[in-house]
Design a protein around this motif. Structure first.
Motif, short mmCIF file in Angstrom:
data_model
loop_
_atom_site.label_atom_id
_atom_site.label_comp_id
_atom_site.label_asym_id
_atom_site.label_seq_id
_atom_site.Cartn_x
_atom_site.Cartn_y
_atom_site.Cartn_z
N GLN A 180 0.81 -1.22 0.00
CA GLN A 180 0.00 0.00 0.00
C GLN A 180 0.85 1.27 0.00
OE1 GLN A 180 -3.46 0.19 -0.12
NE2 GLN A 180 -3.18 2.40 -0.32
N ASN A 221 6.50 3.98 4.18
CA ASN A 221 6.22 4.91 5.26
C ASN A 221 7.39 5.76 5.72
OD1 ASN A 221 3.46 4.09 5.63
ND2 ASN A 221 4.24 2.19 6.50
N ASP A 262 4.26 -0.74 4.49
CA ASP A 262 3.20 -1.66 4.86
C ASP A 262 3.53 -3.07 4.37
OD1 ASP A 262 1.93 0.56 5.82
OD2 ASP A 262 0.36 0.60 4.30
#
Length: 199
Positions: free
Chosen positions: A167, A170, A185
């Protein structure tokens, strides 16, 4: 972790003068010694203390009011300039942003269609950013995490890593410009090296 001192009161008193215009929340902190620190607010305001939080002074005004991009990351380039990174996660107008302060002026660079979860200036000119593609027209129904690279301070970008099974990416961290780490993720951990060997 037993002893903490709440040093937010004097800054919150300053912010209360805005009559609710601003959200009293902070998205990033950048210490600069035992008693000095900068804090970042979502609209790009930076406040600084040099006395352990007893007094606070503004470092900057709103970075982005036209595009409503959230400011989430704060740091300095290797050359010492303040930078702010952020993004807007909106399928209609998602954007990634980096702004760099030179003297008293902020230079802002926006990349449409990509949300920046983290920004990593390797130098004033070399910048990496990580996050995900926002527009469904670009990525289709699948998530598409990306790491982007700019060789001209944020003016032009290229995607140097993407993964349709993850996804988002980060966070980024670097040892130097040839050795960069990223996490995201789905348990993904990435390592960029100057060679393809697993030295």
């Amino acid at each position: 972790g037993k002893h903490w001192i709440d040093v937010s009161e004097s800054l919150n008193q300053i912010l209360a003068r805005y009559d609710g215009y601003m959200r009293n929340s902070f998205t990033e902190i950048m210490p600069d010694g035992p008693l000095a620190s900068n804090v970042l607010m979502p609209e790009g305001r930076i406040y600084r203390t040099g006395d352990g939080g007893r007094t606070w002074k503004p470092v900057s005004g709103v970075i982005d009011s036209a595009n409503y991009i959230g400011c989430d990351r704060l740091g300095t380039t290797p050359e010492g300039q303040l930078w702010i990174g952020g993004g807007k996660d909106d399928p209609e107008s998602g954007k990634g942003m980096i702004a760099v302060k030179e003297k008293d002026t902020w230079t802002k660079y926006i990349l449409p269609g990509v949300y920046f979860a983290d920004v990593l200036p390797l130098s004033r000119q070399q910048v990496m950013a990580a996050g995900f593609l926002v527009s469904n027209e670009v990525r289709g129904d699948k998530p598409l995490s990306v790491v982007c690279y700019s060789a001209d301070g944020g003016l032009n970008w290229s995607i140097v890593y993407s993964n349709s099974n993850v996804q988002r990416i980060n966070a980024l961290a670097a040892v130097d410009s040839n050795h960069v780490w990223a996490v995201g993720d789905g348990g993904v951990i990435l390592r960029l090296t100057a060679t393809t060997k697993t030295d």
